[in-house]
Write an enzyme that holds these catalytic residues in place. Structure first.
Site, PDB file in Angstrom:
ATOM      1  N   GLY A 146      -5.702   5.106  -0.412  1.00  0.00           N
ATOM      2  CA  GLY A 146      -5.915   3.711  -0.758  1.00  0.00           C
ATOM      3  C   GLY A 146      -7.328   3.335  -0.345  1.00  0.00           C
ATOM      4  O   GLY A 146      -7.732   3.609   0.787  1.00  0.00           O
ATOM      5  N   HIS A 151      -4.396   0.764 -14.382  1.00  0.00           N
ATOM      6  CA  HIS A 151      -5.394   1.719 -14.882  1.00  0.00           C
ATOM      7  C   HIS A 151      -5.120   3.071 -14.242  1.00  0.00           C
ATOM      8  O   HIS A 151      -4.999   3.175 -13.019  1.00  0.00           O
ATOM      9  CB  HIS A 151      -6.807   1.247 -14.521  1.00  0.00           C
ATOM     10  CG  HIS A 151      -7.856   2.278 -14.801  1.00  0.00           C
ATOM     11  ND1 HIS A 151      -8.308   2.553 -16.069  1.00  0.00           N
ATOM     12  CD2 HIS A 151      -8.520   3.114 -13.977  1.00  0.00           C
ATOM     13  CE1 HIS A 151      -9.218   3.512 -16.007  1.00  0.00           C
ATOM     14  NE2 HIS A 151      -9.361   3.869 -14.746  1.00  0.00           N
ATOM     15  N   GLY A 204      -7.032   6.436 -14.217  1.00  0.00           N
ATOM     16  CA  GLY A 204      -8.163   7.295 -14.515  1.00  0.00           C
ATOM     17  C   GLY A 204      -8.001   8.636 -13.822  1.00  0.00           C
ATOM     18  O   GLY A 204      -7.036   8.872 -13.091  1.00  0.00           O
ATOM     19  N   GLU A 242       0.830  -1.207   0.000  1.00  0.00           N
ATOM     20  CA  GLU A 242       0.000   0.000   0.000  1.00  0.00           C
ATOM     21  C   GLU A 242       0.864   1.257   0.000  1.00  0.00           C
ATOM     22  O   GLU A 242       0.532   2.246  -0.653  1.00  0.00           O
ATOM     23  CB  GLU A 242      -0.966   0.023   1.181  1.00  0.00           C
ATOM     24  CG  GLU A 242      -1.844   1.255   1.133  1.00  0.00           C
ATOM     25  CD  GLU A 242      -3.225   1.072   1.729  1.00  0.00           C
ATOM     26  OE1 GLU A 242      -3.970   2.062   1.708  1.00  0.00           O
ATOM     27  OE2 GLU A 242      -3.562  -0.023   2.191  1.00  0.00           O
ATOM     28  N   HIS A 271      -0.167 -14.112  -0.459  1.00  0.00           N
ATOM     29  CA  HIS A 271       1.169 -14.380   0.069  1.00  0.00           C
ATOM     30  C   HIS A 271       1.569 -15.767  -0.420  1.00  0.00           C
ATOM     31  O   HIS A 271       0.933 -16.769  -0.073  1.00  0.00           O
ATOM     32  CB  HIS A 271       1.166 -14.283   1.594  1.00  0.00           C
ATOM     33  CG  HIS A 271       0.624 -12.972   2.076  1.00  0.00           C
ATOM     34  ND1 HIS A 271       1.201 -11.763   1.749  1.00  0.00           N
ATOM     35  CD2 HIS A 271      -0.455 -12.684   2.838  1.00  0.00           C
ATOM     36  CE1 HIS A 271       0.513 -10.789   2.302  1.00  0.00           C
ATOM     37  NE2 HIS A 271      -0.501 -11.322   2.978  1.00  0.00           N
ATOM     38  N   ARG A 289       5.053 -17.039  -0.712  1.00  0.00           N
ATOM     39  CA  ARG A 289       6.298 -17.627  -0.232  1.00  0.00           C
ATOM     40  C   ARG A 289       6.647 -16.968   1.101  1.00  0.00           C
ATOM     41  O   ARG A 289       6.464 -15.772   1.266  1.00  0.00           O
ATOM     42  CB  ARG A 289       7.400 -17.379  -1.269  1.00  0.00           C
ATOM     43  CG  ARG A 289       8.761 -17.881  -0.864  1.00  0.00           C
ATOM     44  CD  ARG A 289       9.790 -17.801  -2.007  1.00  0.00           C
ATOM     45  NE  ARG A 289       9.616 -18.962  -2.869  1.00  0.00           N
ATOM     46  CZ  ARG A 289       9.128 -18.928  -4.105  1.00  0.00           C
ATOM     47  NH1 ARG A 289       8.778 -17.801  -4.653  1.00  0.00           N
ATOM     48  NH2 ARG A 289       9.003 -20.029  -4.803  1.00  0.00           N
ATOM     49  N   SER A 290       7.144 -17.743   2.039  1.00  0.00           N
ATOM     50  CA  SER A 290       7.551 -17.176   3.331  1.00  0.00           C
ATOM     51  C   SER A 290       8.986 -16.667   3.241  1.00  0.00           C
ATOM     52  O   SER A 290       9.747 -17.036   2.354  1.00  0.00           O
ATOM     53  CB  SER A 290       7.406 -18.218   4.440  1.00  0.00           C
ATOM     54  OG  SER A 290       8.225 -19.340   4.176  1.00  0.00           O
TER      55      SER A 290
END
Length: 141
Positions: free
Chosen positions: A83, A107, A109, A63, A90, A92-93
């Site tokens: 946001g 996109h 806009g 974010e 998720h 892969r660790s």
């Protein structure tokens, strides 16, 4: 208006002071006309109880880089970004090292931006795949 990568990175890194981004040691490292990149170290500061990268820390990174990327497309004196939706897978660790998030515009806009954010490890292995929607609003003074 021409794109100035150094100015974008300086502005984005300045956004981090006294925020969650600074706490999690995020750093903006690369930018282009349609993408932005940030890194975050994986250490106990971002672990969940099992000693792995916390999914919430990955989402915070996604974010942060996506919202900052939206700021590249607006006039910060007249507009601001929020946001409004994020999703994350998720895959892969990770216990230690560094993750890198790259936000690429899907996109653009006038009032809505959609971003794909890929978080990878040092070997370019995909750790998380995120999608972020941001809204452009008039800046309140």
């Amino acid at each position: 208006m021409s794109f100035d990568k150094d100015k974008v990175l300086e502005r984005c890194n300045n956004y981090c002071y006294n925020t969650l981004m600074e706490t999690l040691e995020m750093k903006f490292t690369d930018a282009g006309e349609d993408f932005l990149v940030a890194t975050m170290p994986v250490n106990p500061r971002v672990h969940q109880p099992m000693g792995l990268l916390h999914g919430g820390a990955s989402v915070a990174l996604a974010e942060s880089v996506g919202s900052a990327a939206s700021m590249m497309f607006v006039n910060p004196e007249k507009q601001e970004v929020r946001g409004i939706e994020i999703s994350a897978n998720h895959l892969r660790s990770k216990r230690e090292g560094m993750v890198t998030a790259t936000a690429k515009i899907i996109h653009k806009g006038a009032s809505i931006h959609l971003w794909e954010i890929r978080i990878v490890d040092e070997h370019e292995k995909l750790v998380s795949l995120c999608k972020l929607t941001t809204m452009v609003l008039p800046r309140k003074r």
